[in-house]
Design a protein around this motif. Structure first.
Motif, mmCIF file in Angstrom:
data_model
loop_
_atom_site.group_PDB
_atom_site.id
_atom_site.type_symbol
_atom_site.label_atom_id
_atom_site.label_comp_id
_atom_site.label_asym_id
_atom_site.label_seq_id
_atom_site.Cartn_x
_atom_site.Cartn_y
_atom_site.Cartn_z
ATOM 1 N N UNK A 22 0.919 -1.508 -0.023
ATOM 2 C CA UNK A 22 0.270 0.172 0.402
ATOM 3 C C UNK A 22 0.729 1.547 -0.486
ATOM 4 N N UNK A 23 1.701 1.176 0.688
ATOM 5 C CA UNK A 23 3.128 2.408 0.776
ATOM 6 C C UNK A 23 3.389 2.775 -0.819
ATOM 7 N N UNK A 24 4.337 1.142 -1.238
ATOM 8 C CA UNK A 24 4.401 0.958 -2.476
ATOM 9 C C UNK A 24 3.749 1.865 -3.833
ATOM 10 N N UNK A 25 2.368 1.543 -4.106
ATOM 11 C CA UNK A 25 1.481 1.501 -3.941
ATOM 12 C C UNK A 25 0.919 3.153 -4.319
ATOM 13 N N UNK A 26 0.748 3.631 -2.973
ATOM 14 C CA UNK A 26 0.750 5.827 -2.961
ATOM 15 C C UNK A 26 1.744 6.633 -2.837
ATOM 16 N N UNK A 27 3.120 5.284 -3.600
ATOM 17 C CA UNK A 27 4.270 7.229 -3.598
ATOM 18 C C UNK A 27 4.393 6.256 -2.700
ATOM 19 N N UNK A 28 3.960 6.271 -1.293
ATOM 20 C CA UNK A 28 4.139 6.596 0.218
ATOM 21 C C UNK A 28 6.056 6.261 1.019
ATOM 22 N N UNK A 29 5.865 6.776 1.777
ATOM 23 C CA UNK A 29 6.650 5.415 2.590
ATOM 24 C C UNK A 29 6.938 5.822 4.610
ATOM 25 N N UNK A 30 6.702 4.006 4.811
ATOM 26 C CA UNK A 30 6.916 4.145 6.035
ATOM 27 C C UNK A 30 7.988 4.743 7.189
ATOM 28 N N UNK A 31 7.883 4.878 8.397
ATOM 29 C CA UNK A 31 8.400 5.414 9.156
ATOM 30 C C UNK A 31 8.245 4.220 10.555
ATOM 31 N N UNK A 32 8.636 3.032 10.335
ATOM 32 C CA UNK A 32 8.270 2.382 11.217
ATOM 33 C C UNK A 32 8.127 2.876 12.996
ATOM 34 N N UNK A 33 7.926 3.295 13.495
ATOM 35 C CA UNK A 33 8.032 3.491 15.343
ATOM 36 C C UNK A 33 8.606 2.682 15.986
ATOM 37 N N UNK A 34 8.762 0.748 15.809
ATOM 38 C CA UNK A 34 9.191 -0.120 16.588
ATOM 39 C C UNK A 34 10.668 -0.284 15.351
ATOM 40 N N UNK A 35 11.092 0.474 14.381
ATOM 41 C CA UNK A 35 12.319 0.140 14.143
ATOM 42 C C UNK A 35 13.116 2.129 14.034
ATOM 43 N N UNK A 36 12.804 2.659 14.700
ATOM 44 C CA UNK A 36 13.641 3.860 15.009
ATOM 45 C C UNK A 36 15.050 3.531 15.964
ATOM 46 N N UNK A 37 16.162 3.500 14.844
ATOM 47 C CA UNK A 37 17.619 3.347 16.103
ATOM 48 C C UNK A 37 18.580 4.157 15.945
ATOM 49 N N UNK A 38 18.821 4.181 17.294
ATOM 50 C CA UNK A 38 19.707 4.858 17.518
ATOM 51 C C UNK A 38 21.140 4.284 17.237
ATOM 52 N N UNK A 39 22.832 5.240 16.862
ATOM 53 C CA UNK A 39 23.336 4.452 16.397
ATOM 54 C C UNK A 39 24.303 2.534 16.590
ATOM 55 N N UNK A 40 23.736 2.275 18.187
ATOM 56 C CA UNK A 40 24.051 1.064 18.310
ATOM 57 C C UNK A 40 22.966 0.205 18.541
ATOM 58 N N UNK A 41 21.841 0.220 17.446
ATOM 59 C CA UNK A 41 20.779 -0.045 16.773
ATOM 60 C C UNK A 41 19.610 -0.098 17.921
ATOM 61 N N UNK A 42 19.743 0.349 19.070
ATOM 62 C CA UNK A 42 18.520 0.757 19.984
ATOM 63 C C UNK A 42 17.773 1.443 20.427
ATOM 64 N N UNK A 43 16.261 0.508 19.757
ATOM 65 C CA UNK A 43 15.469 1.964 19.961
ATOM 66 C C UNK A 43 15.544 3.074 20.401
ATOM 67 N N UNK A 44 14.783 4.112 20.007
ATOM 68 C CA UNK A 44 15.124 5.479 20.517
ATOM 69 C C UNK A 44 14.278 5.436 21.341
ATOM 70 N N UNK A 45 12.955 5.080 20.596
ATOM 71 C CA UNK A 45 11.688 4.942 22.260
ATOM 72 C C UNK A 45 10.568 3.627 22.168
ATOM 73 N N UNK A 46 10.489 3.093 23.110
ATOM 74 C CA UNK A 46 9.654 1.572 23.141
ATOM 75 C C UNK A 46 8.375 1.757 24.286
#
Length: 273
Positions: A18-42
């Motif tokens: 659906x994001x591809x077909x709508x020419x959109x972009x998903x920023x998934x909150x589960x995968x907002x990670x800092x430089x060490x790979x740890x989630x910034x918020x959970x």
């Protein structure tokens, strides 16, 4: 948003398409990670915290109201009210359960351990397992030897199952499982004895077994909403610094990593069955 589609959950391709077909972009909150790979918020801590609460309460219900349907869960005004309710029920029973927390060193697991402690479960009754204890690979008989099993791991690849149908059909102490991780439709689900999520209205699933001892499982995927105040406050505080960088998302590292991951997941759709 939390799209729950990056680990190949049921319908993951439909969501990404659906994001591809709508020419959109998903920023998934589960995968907002800092430089060490740890989630910034959970929401992990309060997912484990409330998951532990449901597990202990379900065990109490089995002792006090055997055979009756578990009541509907409603949000609590604060954690003190929830803790007081648990303590009151445990006092009526006159004995304390043994609880195992899998993934005890993570955010979610530390929340589960914290609730057990605040509810008055003694330290010797809280079995804390993490990667070192599971390195030998499951299934684990130790899970069968506790009253409550709370699964708080972050699943990223295929691992041997933690429990099997053969185990729960055999003699066991275990009577409650809380799968906080909720990898319900993940092909690598380490608790392969169920495949549906439960809800606040119907919190517990009765797991079929040839053993006369009941086994009930909770797989609610929005447990932190039991404590909306604490969960919201903590998540907001954690996310705010990153959210303020959103206007510069094309250069801010957290957001550029999230976009790169989205593109990788989209590309993987063409090569994954």
């Amino acid at each position: 948003m939390f799209a729950h589609c990056y680990k190949r959950q049921g319908g993951w391709k439909d969501v990404l398409s659906r994001f591809v077909e709508g020419n959109g972009l998903l920023y998934d909150l589960e995968f907002l990670n800092d430089e060490s790979g740890r989630r910034v918020a959970a929401f992990g801590f309060y997912a484990g915290f409330t998951g532990s609460a449901v597990g202990i309460d379900a065990w109490c219900h089995q002792q006090l109201n055997a055979g009756e349907k578990y009541p509907v869960i409603t949000p609590y005004p604060n954690e003190d009210v929830l803790i007081a309710e648990t303590k009151e029920k445990l006092a009526k029973i006159g004995k304390l359960p043994k609880i195992m927390v899998m993934g005890a060193m993570g955010r979610c697991g530390s929340g589960a351990v914290s609730y057990a402690r605040k509810a008055g479960i003694p330290e010797e009754n809280i079995i804390k397992w993490d990667m070192a204890e599971t390195a030998k690979g499951g299934p684990f008989q130790e899970i069968m030897d506790v009253d409550i099993f709370v699964n708080c791991i972050y699943l990223s690849s295929q691992i041997p199952p933690f429990v099997t149908q053969q185990q729960i059909d055999a003699e066991r102490q275990l009577s409650v499982i809380v799968d906080v991780s909720c990898d319900t439709t993940n092909p690598f689900n380490p608790i392969p004895i169920y495949n549906v999520n439960t809800t606040f209205d119907n919190a517990l699933l009765d797991i079929p077994s040839t053993n006369a001892k009941p086994l009930q499982l909770c797989s609610i995927d929005h447990l932190p909403t039991m404590l909306p105040r604490e969960s919201s406050n903590q998540f907001s505080e954690d996310l705010l610094p990153t959210l303020l960088q959103l206007p510069t998302h094309t250069s801010a590292p957290v957001w550029t990593r999230a976009k790169k991951l989205f593109n990788e997941k989209v590309e993987s759709m063409a090569t994954t069955d």
